[in-house]
Structures are given as structure tokens and as C-alpha cells.
Design a protein around this motif. Structure first.
Motif, short mmCIF file in Angstrom:
data_model
loop_
_atom_site.label_atom_id
_atom_site.label_comp_id
_atom_site.label_asym_id
_atom_site.label_seq_id
_atom_site.Cartn_x
_atom_site.Cartn_y
_atom_site.Cartn_z
N THR A 183 0.89 -1.18 0.05
CA THR A 183 -0.07 -0.13 -0.14
C THR A 183 0.91 1.27 -0.12
O THR A 183 1.70 1.23 0.78
CB THR A 183 -0.92 -0.02 1.08
OG1 THR A 183 -1.63 -1.26 1.23
CG2 THR A 183 -1.93 1.28 1.20
N LEU A 184 0.54 2.18 -0.98
CA LEU A 184 1.47 3.38 -1.02
C LEU A 184 0.56 4.64 -0.90
O LEU A 184 -0.50 4.61 -1.42
CB LEU A 184 2.04 3.41 -2.60
CG LEU A 184 2.87 4.64 -2.79
CD1 LEU A 184 4.07 4.60 -1.96
CD2 LEU A 184 3.37 4.58 -4.25
N ASN A 185 0.84 5.42 0.38
CA ASN A 185 -0.22 6.46 0.53
C ASN A 185 0.63 7.66 -0.38
O ASN A 185 1.50 7.92 -0.28
CB ASN A 185 0.30 6.81 2.12
CG ASN A 185 -0.42 5.67 2.90
OD1 ASN A 185 -1.51 5.07 2.69
ND2 ASN A 185 0.22 5.40 4.06
N LEU A 186 -0.40 8.25 -0.83
CA LEU A 186 -0.08 9.42 -2.10
C LEU A 186 -0.43 10.59 -1.18
O LEU A 186 -1.28 10.74 -0.40
CB LEU A 186 -0.77 9.29 -2.93
CG LEU A 186 -0.73 7.87 -4.01
CD1 LEU A 186 -1.60 7.89 -5.20
CD2 LEU A 186 0.71 7.83 -4.45
N LYS A 187 0.39 11.68 -1.61
CA LYS A 187 0.30 12.95 -0.86
C LYS A 187 -0.06 14.17 -1.83
O LYS A 187 -0.95 14.95 -1.39
CB LYS A 187 1.39 13.34 -0.12
CG LYS A 187 1.91 12.53 0.89
CD LYS A 187 3.09 13.08 1.62
CE LYS A 187 3.93 11.90 2.59
NZ LYS A 187 5.15 12.37 3.13
N HIS A 188 0.49 14.04 -3.12
CA HIS A 188 0.10 15.20 -3.90
C HIS A 188 -0.36 14.88 -5.29
O HIS A 188 -0.72 15.47 -6.18
CB HIS A 188 1.43 15.71 -4.33
CG HIS A 188 2.26 15.99 -3.14
ND1 HIS A 188 1.85 17.09 -2.15
CD2 HIS A 188 3.57 15.52 -2.66
CE1 HIS A 188 2.65 17.20 -1.16
NE2 HIS A 188 3.62 16.20 -1.17
N THR A 189 -0.80 13.30 -5.61
CA THR A 189 -1.24 12.82 -6.63
C THR A 189 -2.76 12.12 -6.41
O THR A 189 -2.88 11.44 -5.29
CB THR A 189 -0.41 11.95 -7.33
OG1 THR A 189 0.92 12.79 -7.42
CG2 THR A 189 -0.73 11.68 -8.69
N SER A 190 -3.45 12.27 -7.28
CA SER A 190 -4.78 11.37 -7.12
C SER A 190 -4.49 9.80 -7.36
O SER A 190 -3.80 9.58 -8.27
CB SER A 190 -5.83 11.99 -8.31
OG SER A 190 -6.75 11.07 -8.23
N PRO A 191 -5.26 9.24 -6.57
CA PRO A 191 -5.15 7.41 -6.93
C PRO A 191 -5.38 7.22 -7.99
O PRO A 191 -4.76 6.34 -8.55
CB PRO A 191 -6.00 6.93 -5.70
CG PRO A 191 -6.09 8.05 -4.66
CD PRO A 191 -6.19 9.33 -5.44
N GLN A 216 -0.16 -4.86 -10.88
CA GLN A 216 -1.73 -4.14 -10.85
C GLN A 216 -1.57 -3.11 -9.71
O GLN A 216 -1.51 -3.37 -8.53
CB GLN A 216 -2.54 -5.49 -10.32
CG GLN A 216 -2.49 -6.79 -11.38
CD GLN A 216 -3.41 -7.90 -10.82
OE1 GLN A 216 -4.09 -7.69 -9.86
NE2 GLN A 216 -3.35 -9.09 -11.51
N ALA A 217 -2.49 -1.92 -10.25
CA ALA A 217 -2.67 -0.94 -9.50
C ALA A 217 -4.08 -0.68 -9.08
O ALA A 217 -4.74 -0.41 -10.10
CB ALA A 217 -2.00 0.39 -9.97
N ILE A 218 -4.62 -0.63 -8.15
CA ILE A 218 -5.79 -0.33 -7.57
C ILE A 218 -5.85 1.04 -6.72
O ILE A 218 -5.44 0.90 -5.60
CB ILE A 218 -6.37 -1.65 -6.73
CG1 ILE A 218 -6.10 -2.90 -7.48
CG2 ILE A 218 -7.87 -1.36 -6.25
CD1 ILE A 218 -6.46 -3.93 -6.70
N PRO A 219 -6.68 1.93 -7.20
CA PRO A 219 -6.64 3.29 -6.54
C PRO A 219 -7.80 2.97 -5.21
O PRO A 219 -8.73 2.37 -5.67
CB PRO A 219 -7.22 4.17 -7.77
CG PRO A 219 -8.03 3.33 -8.51
CD PRO A 219 -7.16 2.05 -8.76
N VAL A 220 -7.33 3.63 -4.44
CA VAL A 220 -8.49 3.74 -3.12
C VAL A 220 -8.74 5.26 -2.90
O VAL A 220 -7.85 5.94 -2.32
CB VAL A 220 -7.99 3.10 -1.77
CG1 VAL A 220 -9.13 3.30 -0.73
CG2 VAL A 220 -7.31 1.67 -1.97
N LYS A 221 -9.79 5.65 -3.53
CA LYS A 221 -10.07 7.04 -3.42
C LYS A 221 -10.38 7.77 -2.02
O LYS A 221 -9.94 8.98 -1.80
CB LYS A 221 -11.36 7.45 -4.40
CG LYS A 221 -10.98 6.88 -5.83
CD LYS A 221 -12.53 7.19 -6.71
CE LYS A 221 -12.27 6.72 -7.98
NZ LYS A 221 -13.32 7.07 -8.90
N GLY A 222 -11.07 6.89 -1.27
CA GLY A 222 -11.32 7.49 0.16
C GLY A 222 -10.11 7.94 0.79
O GLY A 222 -10.07 8.73 1.64
N SER A 223 -9.17 7.10 0.77
CA SER A 223 -7.91 7.21 1.80
C SER A 223 -6.93 7.89 0.95
O SER A 223 -5.59 7.86 1.46
CB SER A 223 -7.60 5.73 2.49
OG SER A 223 -7.19 5.10 1.35
#
Length: 642
Positions: A183-191, A216-223
Motif C-alpha cells: 500500500t502506497l500513501n499518496l500526498k500530492h497525486t490522485s490515486p 496491478q494498481a488499484i486506487p483507493v479514493k477514500g484514503s
């Protein structure tokens, strides 16, 4: 000669032992074909022997062997000699060289064992099929075969049934999911944006020369998180790159343009303005009333784009909201069926008369005239009484009375009979009998349909615009008259606003109107009477189901009587002093509706194709010279035009 004697000895030995519940095998340097012939006699099987089959058999058994065991023994002997047996669908067994037999081996099943040549398909789920193909090559016998290629997630192996058991264990140990999830937490870019970047990045550069997307990249918009799945060595190579991309976005400019794909800027902008106000209030409270940033959002309808001027972190928050709002909306096809069956029946019967004496006569003036009857007895009598003075002036009394008499006859419906004349003293008499019977049956069937976006209003109208007088003014001495007219829609009107809910349920706000022209208010009036049936309601219906919106079952009976007081009440004779009219009206009206959700272009093509085919069939039935196919090719298909 020596070989022939040896084979005969073996055959006699086998036959003698067969009578004791099996045969004891004793072959020394015997021909392979001779051994196959002995097995065929004992097992009652049919063999087809390839001319290339050759070899020696050295086989000794200490105990009698039954038929099934003998056949398995023959398969082992064939394997030792580089041959193989291939059963066919008709029960015949073909014996040929191993490399030729692998192409005709049947699929593996649980009841096949031993050295019979069979084929098995292994499904590969986690690793590269080419890698499994290369790993299985050393385990496949020389008479077998193995097949696999890139992009096909299977490996096909042809070998003996016993060897396939060992090969299946090898495949099970290789085809194991060794991928890791991080899991990679993004700070400045949309998932969502980072997931697209990751997909393109791994597809373009690959890993160690492999140009496939291995992550395989799965975006988690809420977090604001990105879930990555892949082999550990691949993740170790690309996770630092993805983190650098996210960190570099922190220095992006304060201006950002977002082009909407599905939504309209005028619909998104009010929502963003409310969020901006909330963000500014939040920042103002946290800094003692001083906002730490100015946020401006502008729209450009020409390219359906939004321009955001804000700090990078504010841009990111607003971009995430836009991504969730800018999604394609489903559509709803609403088909309505309006059925109205009506029956109208009316009867009229009346008698009018006039009697008047001359100047010197004692006959009184009497008349019976009814407003609901035509022709008018008084107008006809006036045209007879007033003599024509020879003046052709249209404004003369004689001409005016004649015109009135003609107009009264124009309003005649049904049957009329009458007589008139003069007395010698100048008196006149006249009588008119009118009778009418009318039966009208009508069956109105309308099928309006309209396509609408989810939560968008759509309307359909098929009818006419009729003039309705709303005002009339006359000046002094009837000078400068004018009339104001308003046009009203008459016909079939359908207005809907669908809302798609969970479970393929549709909430419909509907207004359905069916209107028509009934006719003039009266025979002497030009004003029109319109029939109107309207339903305005909200319903819930499942996708594809038919629902009845409402209906009307109405039956009216009306009797109107115009009569002379007292005289009209006399039995039998009273018929001469009254006019009667009877009207019966029956209406049955029902409105049905079916909504269908259209989610993609494929479903849209299906719906369009059904309607198009229906119109084509109607053209064929009616024998029309117009071809929809020609119109689609020559008019609507403009891509091939120069």
C-alpha cells in the motif's frame, strides 16, 4: 525357421496357460509384431500396426497374467521400444512410433493409468506460461510432447499417464502466487491518476526486458492510497519511481486545468464553489481568521474545462471530487402505451311548426321552435313570407332572410321532412320533422417513447397546435375589432425524469397527457372544445417491467328535452310539442409504461436495432418505396463522403 519354431512354442505355451485363468509369458528375442498379435488374440482387441513398428521382445513372467494386465504390459513393452498405442473413437488401437503417436493422444481422465499415451491441459494462473513450458521439457519422455507460448495461460503436455502424475506435481509447485501486496500513501497525486501512470509505466518499460504490465494498481479514493500487487523484485524497482512522481507533484504550479469527460462545467462549478467556501472557512478559523490561500475556479464551456487556481494540496482535494462527479451516466428508455376505447351513441327526434293567419283572419300566431334542432322553422318561414321586391341587393330583407334560412339548413344532421304553404288571406303554415341517430366507435392506440439521461428531464410531443381565443375587443360602433389568440398543444405528450436506484430500480417522475379536439361548442360557435386526459405521478419500477400508470372507465348517459309547457306532457300527442335528444358515451382509457436501463453502447445498439428492424418490417408490409437502409447509407452515413 528357428524363429518360427520359437514363436510357435511361445503361442502354444500361452494358450495352455490361458485355460488356467491367465497366461505365463516367456519371450526371448521375439518379434514385436508377433507379441502384439498374441496380445490381440488374448485381449480380444483390434490393433492397427504401423509398417514402421519393429523391435525385439524379451519378457518373462513367473505367474499367469490376465487380459487387462497383459494390455498394460504390452504398453510398457511398446514404450521400451519407442512405440506407443493410441486408442481411437471406434475402439481400434493404432500402434506407431512415439513421436507420431503424441499428436493423436486423447485427453487425460482419472481412469487412465499406466503407460498409455494421453494429453493433459494445465491452466497456469500465477506465473509465466513460457517459464513453465521450459521447466517441463526435461520431464517429458522422448515419445511425448509439450506446448506453450506467451500470452496463452495454459501448457499442453502429451505423455504416458503415469508420467503425467509426476508432471502435474511439478506444475503445482511452480504455479504458485508469489506476488506481494503493498500500500502506497499518496500526498500530492490522485490515486486514479497514479494508477493510470503505473499502468503505462510498467507497460512501456516492463521488467528485465518483459514488456508486459507486471504490476496491478488499484486506487483507493477514500484514503488517497494506491494498492500495488506484483512480484517483489518488480515492486522494488517501480515503487521508488512512483513515490518520486508523487513527491514531484508537490511543486506543480498553482494553476491547473481539468477537462471534464462526461459532466458539464455549469453543473460541476456550483458544487466546487460550495467546497471552496467550506475550505476557506476552515483555513480561516485555523489561522485566527486569516485565510492561508486564495482559491479561484473558472469554467470554459468551449472545451468543457475547469481552471483551478489554488495551492497544490487544495488542487488535489478538488480534483478528487471532480473525478468522482465526472462519470458517465446511464440512460433510460421509457416506452408508453396509451389505449382508449370509446363508444358514443345519440338519438334526436323533434317536431317544429308555425301557424299564422293573414290580416283579416282569426287564426292566431303559434310556433314551436327548438334551439337544438336544425333547420330553423322561423328562418325558413321568414324566407317564404317576405316577398322579393326584385332588388338584388344583398342587404335587402328578403336576401337576409333567405341567407339565414340557408344557414339553418347547413347545420342539419340526419333526416328532416317538412311542408309549408299560404292561406288565401295571406296566412302561412309550416311543419318540419327532424330525426337523427349517431353511433361512433373509436380505438386509439399511441406508443410514445423517449430516451433520457439519469436525473435529466425529457419530453415528447406528437400532435397539433390549435388556436384558442383568449380575448376580443370591439371599438365604438364595432370599429377597429381585434382578437387575441393563444396556441395550445393537442396530442400525445410525455414528460419524464428518471432516477436509477440500487437493484436496477427506477424512480420515474411522469406527466402523461392525451388530448384531442372534440369539436365546436355549438353549431353557431367557432370556439373549440378539447378532450384532455392527464396523469402526473411518481412511480417505482424495476428495469424492463411494465407498470400501469392509471386509467379511466367512464360511462355517461344524457337526455335533453325541449318542450312546450303542458302540451308537451300530453301522452302520445305530446310528441308533437317537444324535441328529445339522448346521448350515451362510454370510455375505457389505460396507460402502460415500461422503462429500460441502457448502460453502454452495446445495449444502445440493441435497442436501436430493434426499433430499426420494426420500421423496416412495417415498410415491407405497407409496400413503401422508401428504404431505411438507403437513407442510412446515403444520408446518415457521412463518413464515406468526399
Amino acid at each position: 525357421m528357428k524363429k518360427l519354431i520359437l514363436s510357435l512354442f511361445v503361442f502354444l505355451s500361452c494358450s495352455a496357460n490361458a485355460q488356467q485363468g491367465g497366461i505365463t509369458l516367456n519371450y526371448r528375442d521375439a518379434e514385436l509384431k508377433s507379441f502384439i498379435e498374441d496380445v490381440a488374440i488374448e485381449t480380444r482387441k483390434t490393433f492397427i500396426i504401423d509398417p514402421l513398428v519393429a523391435g525385439k521382445v524379451n519378457l518373462i513372467s513367473s505367474e499367469p497374467i490376465t487380459g487387462n494386465a497383459l494390455y498394460e504390459t504390452m504398453l510398457s513393452v511398446l514404450k521400451v521400444n519407442g512405440m506407443a498405442a493410441v486408442p481411437s473413437a471406434n475402439g481400434v488401437i493404432k500402434i506407431t512410433k512415439g513421436e507420431l503417436a503424441s499428436t493423436g493422444a486423447g485427453l487425460s481422465s482419472n481412469n487412465i493409468t499406466g503407460d498409455q499415451l494421453v494429453t493433459r491441459v494445465f491452466s497456469i494462473r500465477y506465473v509465466d506460461p513460457v517459464m513453465v513450458f521450459n521447466a517441463l521439457k526435461p520431464y517429458v519422455a522422448a515419445s511425448g510432447n509439450v506446448y506453450g507460448r506467451e500470452g496463452l495461460p495454459v501448457v499442453i503436455v502429451t505423455d504416458t499417464a503415469d508420467n503425467l502424475v509426476r508432471i502435474s506435481n511439478v506444475v503445482a509447485n511452480i504455479d504458485v502466487d508469489q506476488a506481494e501486496v503493498r500500500t502506497l500513501n499518496l500526498k500530492h497525486t490522485s490515486p486514479v491518476e497514479m494508477a493510470e501512470i503505473t499502468k503505462e509505466l510498467t507497460a512501456q518499460f516492463g521488467y528485465n526486458g518483459d514488456n508486459r504490465s507486471l504490476i496491478q494498481a488499484i486506487p483507493v479514493k477514500g484514503s488517497r492510497s494506491l494498492i500495488l500487487k506484483g512480484m517483489p523484485e518488480v515492486l522494488d524497482q517501480y515503487v521508488p519511481i512512483i513515490s518520486d512522481i508523487d513527491n514531484n507533484n508537490a511543486s506543480r504550479g498553482d494553476m491547473r486545468l481539468i477537462r471534464l469527460r462526461y459532466a458539464k462545467t455549469e453543473n460541476i462549478l456550483p458544487v466546487l464553489q460550495q467546497l471552496v467556501n467550506a475550505i476557506q472557512n476552515e483555513n480561516g478559523e485555523s489561522t485566527g481568521g486569516q485565510a492561508n490561500s486564495d482559491i479561484t475556479i473558472a469554467e470554459y464551456t468551449g472545451t468543457n474545462s475547469l481552471v483551478i487556481n489554488a495551492a497544490p494540496e487544495i488542487q488535489q482535494r478538488l480534483a478528487e471530487v471532480i473525478e468522482q462527479l465526472d462519470i458517465p451516466r446511464d440512460q433510460v428508455l421509457v416506452e408508453a402505451i396509451v389505449v382508449e376505447v370509446s363508444e358514443n351513441a345519440s338519438k334526436e327526434l323533434g317536431l317544429q311548426y308555425v301557424l299564422a293567419g293573414g290580416d283579416s283572419s282569426n287564426i292566431p300566431f303559434t310556433v314551436a321552435n327548438y334551439s337544438n334542432s336544425a333547420p330553423n322553422i322561423l328562418a325558413a318561414t321568414g324566407a317564404i313570407v317576405v316577398e322579393d321586391d326584385g332588388d338584388n341587393n344583398s342587404n335587402s330583407a328578403s336576401q337576409i332572410l333567405k341567407a339565414a334560412a340557408v344557414d339553418s339548413f347547413l347545420g342539419l344532421d340526419g333526416f328532416a321532412a317538412g311542408a309549408a304553404g299560404r292561406f288565401s288571406d295571406g296566412g302561412v303554415f309550416g311543419v318540419i320533422l327532424n330525426a337523427l341517430a349517431t353511433d361512433t366507435d373509436s380505438n386509439i392506440l399511441s406508443t410514445p417513447s423517449v430516451m433520457a439521461l439519469d436525473n435529466e428531464t425529457a419530453s415528447f410531443l406528437a400532435g397539433q397546435e390549435i388556436p384558442i381565443t383568449t380575448g376580443e375587443t370591439l371599438g365604438a360602433a364595432n370599429s377597429n375589432p381585434f382578437r387575441t389568440v393563444e396556441r395550445k398543444n393537442v396530442g400525445i405528450q410525455l414528460e419524464i425524469k428518471p432516477q436509477i436506484n440500487d437493484g436496477n430500480e427506477i424512480r420515474l417522475e411522469i406527466r402523461q397527457e392525451v388530448s384531442s379536439i372534440s369539436g365546436p361548442v355549438s353549431a353557431i360557435s367557432t370556439e373549440l372544445v378539447t378532450n384532455k386526459r392527464e396523469i402526473q405521478t411518481t412511480v417505482r419500477v424495476t428495469d424492463g417491467d411494465v407498470v400501469v400508470l392509471g386509467g379511466l372507465i367512464e360511462q355517461n348517459e344524457r337526455i335533453s328535452v325541449d318542450k312546450i309547457p303542458l302540451l308537451g306532457d300530453i301522452p302520445v300527442l305530446g310528441r308533437a310539442f317537444r324535441s328529445e335528444g339522448k346521448t350515451r358515451e362510454s370510455k375505457n382509457l389505460m396507460i402502460f409504461l415500461r422503462p429500460t436501463i441502457v448502460r453502454n453502447s452495446s445495449e444502445m445498439a440493441d435497442v436501436t436495432g430493434q426499433k430499426f428492424q420494426y420500421m423496416r418490417d412495417r415498410q415491407i408490409i405497407s409496400g413503401s418505396d422508401l428504404s431505411l437502409d438507403d437513407l442510412m447509407e446515403n444520408v446518415l452515413s457521412s463518413k464515406d463522403r468526399d
